[in-house]
Design a protein around this motif. Structure first.
Motif, mmCIF file in Angstrom:
data_model
loop_
_atom_site.group_PDB
_atom_site.id
_atom_site.type_symbol
_atom_site.label_atom_id
_atom_site.label_comp_id
_atom_site.label_asym_id
_atom_site.label_seq_id
_atom_site.Cartn_x
_atom_site.Cartn_y
_atom_site.Cartn_z
ATOM 1 N N ASN A 69 2.084 -2.407 -0.914
ATOM 2 C CA ASN A 69 2.270 -2.297 -2.552
ATOM 3 C C ASN A 69 0.905 -2.272 -3.162
ATOM 4 O O ASN A 69 -0.083 -2.121 -2.677
ATOM 5 N N ASN A 70 1.184 -2.799 -4.314
ATOM 6 C CA ASN A 70 -0.199 -2.642 -5.205
ATOM 7 C C ASN A 70 -0.078 -3.785 -6.063
ATOM 8 O O ASN A 70 0.075 -3.805 -7.249
ATOM 9 N N GLY A 122 -1.073 -0.769 -10.404
ATOM 10 C CA GLY A 122 -0.922 -2.201 -9.553
ATOM 11 C C GLY A 122 -0.257 -3.237 -10.495
ATOM 12 O O GLY A 122 -0.356 -2.794 -11.818
ATOM 13 N N GLU A 150 7.459 -4.079 2.051
ATOM 14 C CA GLU A 150 5.975 -4.048 1.444
ATOM 15 C C GLU A 150 4.915 -4.457 2.693
ATOM 16 O O GLU A 150 4.119 -3.886 2.645
ATOM 17 N N GLU A 191 3.548 0.964 -10.845
ATOM 18 C CA GLU A 191 2.830 -0.133 -9.757
ATOM 19 C C GLU A 191 2.249 0.622 -8.955
ATOM 20 O O GLU A 191 0.775 0.354 -8.628
ATOM 21 N N ALA A 192 2.213 2.079 -8.561
ATOM 22 C CA ALA A 192 1.583 2.817 -7.514
ATOM 23 C C ALA A 192 0.355 3.232 -8.357
ATOM 24 O O ALA A 192 -0.838 3.189 -7.634
ATOM 25 N N TYR A 193 0.115 3.430 -9.390
ATOM 26 C CA TYR A 193 -0.842 3.993 -10.213
ATOM 27 C C TYR A 193 -2.037 2.766 -10.611
ATOM 28 O O TYR A 193 -3.137 2.788 -10.448
ATOM 29 N N ARG A 212 -0.206 6.595 -5.995
ATOM 30 C CA ARG A 212 -0.981 5.589 -4.949
ATOM 31 C C ARG A 212 -1.826 6.313 -4.269
ATOM 32 O O ARG A 212 -2.599 5.917 -3.774
ATOM 33 N N LYS A 213 -1.933 7.620 -4.281
ATOM 34 C CA LYS A 213 -2.909 8.455 -3.681
ATOM 35 C C LYS A 213 -3.995 8.603 -4.816
ATOM 36 O O LYS A 213 -5.134 9.317 -4.332
ATOM 37 N N TRP A 231 6.600 5.310 -1.453
ATOM 38 C CA TRP A 231 5.918 4.394 -0.786
ATOM 39 C C TRP A 231 5.848 4.735 0.977
ATOM 40 O O TRP A 231 4.969 4.479 1.403
#
Length: 266
Positions: free
Chosen positions: A263-264, A233, A258, A229-231, A149-150, A109
Motif C-alpha cells: 500500500n502507500n 500516498g 496489502e 493512493e498509488a501516486y 505506484r511505479k 497493485w
C-alpha cells in the motif's frame, strides 16, 4: 487498495445529493462503504485466491449475494445479473457501466507489468461488463494505478492513457464543475475521475476534486482514490478513519491483500 475505499466512503453521501464545491467534511456519521468497496474487496479476494482468468464473476456473485444491501444499492444491471447467476447463468450483460472501473483498483497493485495489468483488468471486467467501453474503463483505471505506484509523472500518465485508450484528458475539474452531470458509464466517469487525480495536489485534494464535480460521487472518488493512493500516498488518519468503518471480514481481506501486495500509507 485503501484509497479506493476511502474515496467510496467520502463520496457515499453525495452520490444522490451532489455538491459543487471542494469545501465539505470528508467524513460524517452517515458516511459508509457502498457497493464500490464491496466489489473492490471481491476483486482483492479473487486475486488473493489465484486470480483465475475464468472465475472472477464467481467472486462478484459471492460478495453481491453475501452483502445484498449496500448503501446506495447495486446498479440495476448488476442486480439482474446476480439474479441470473443465482439460477446458474453467469453470462455478462454487455455493460459499459462504471462498476467495472470502480472495482479494478487491486489489479493495479497486484501485477507489475502493463501486459499483466491489462489482461487481468479485462478479466475482472468482462465477466459482467463485456462492452468494449467497460473493458477500456477498467484497463485505463488499473493502468493508472500501476503507473502511479511505479513513479511515473502525471504528464506521462496523461499521455499514455490518452494515447492508449483515446480518452480526452485535456480539461480541468474547474472547467467542468458547473456543467458536469450524473453519468453511470465508463466513458463519462473514468476520464473525469482521472482528471480529478491529475488536478490534485495530494490524496485529499484529489478526493475533494472528484466529489466536487458532482455526478456519481462515490464511484468517481473511488476511482480517483485508487489512483491517488498509488501516486501520492494516503495519510494514516484517513486510512484509520475508513478502515474502522469496515466489517471484520473486509478488514481481514484488506489487511491480507496489502500485506502481500503493498500500500502507500504516509
Amino acid at each position: 487498495m485503501i484509497g479506493s475505499i476511502i474515496g467510496d466512503i467520502v463520496g457515499s453521501i453525495y452520490e444522490f445529493h451532489n455538491i459543487k464545491t471542494k469545501e465539505f467534511p470528508l467524513f460524517s456519521d452517515r458516511s459508509d462503504y457502498t457497493d464500490d468497496s464491496i466489489l473492490s474487496i471481491a476483486t482483492a479476494k479473487w486475486i488473493l485466491e489465484g486470480a483465475s482468468k475464468s472465475n472472477s464473476g464467481r467472486y462478484y456473485y459471492r460478495y453481491g449475494t453475501n452483502y445484498p444491501h449496500p448503501l446506495g444499492g447495486y446498479g440495476s444491471g448488476f442486480q439482474k445479473w446476480l439474479w441470473q447467476a443465482e439460477n446458474g447463468d453467469f453470462e455478462p450483460y454487455v455493460s459499459c457501466g462504471n462498476g467495472c472501473a470502480m472495482r479494478v483498483g487491486p489489479v493495479g497493485w497486484a501485477f507489475d507489468t502493463i501486459e499483466d495489468v491489462l489482461v487481468y483488468a479485462k478479466c475482472s471486467a468482462e465477466c459482467t461488463h463485456n462492452h468494449p467501453e467497460g473493458i477500456k474503463g477498467a484497463q485505463a483505471t488499473a493502468l493508472c494505478v500501476l503507473m502511479g505506484r511505479k513513479g511515473l509523472s502525471k504528464e506521462e500518465i496523461r499521455s499514455e492513457i490518452s494515447a492508449r485508450f483515446g480518452y480526452n484528458l485535456n480539461f480541468t475539474c474547474d472547467e467542468i464543475r458547473n456543467t458536469y452531470k450524473w453519468g453511470g458509464t465508463c466513458q463519462d466517469t473514468v476520464p473525469q475521475a482521472i482528471v480529478a487525480f491529475l488536478d490534485g495536489n495530494n490524496f485529499e485534494d484529489c478526493i475533494r476534486n472528484a466529489v466536487s464535480i458532482g455526478g456519481d460521487s462515490d464511484t468517481l472518488a473511488c476511482i480517483t482514490g485508487s489512483i491517488a493512493e498509488a501516486y501520492f500516498g494516503v495519510p494514516e488518519e484517513l486510512y484509520v478513519e475508513a478502515f474502522n468503518r469496515l466489517t471484520p471480514h473486509f478488514k481481514n481481506v484488506v489487511t491480507e491483500f496489502e500485506e502481500k501486495f503493498g500500500n502507500n500509507i504516509l
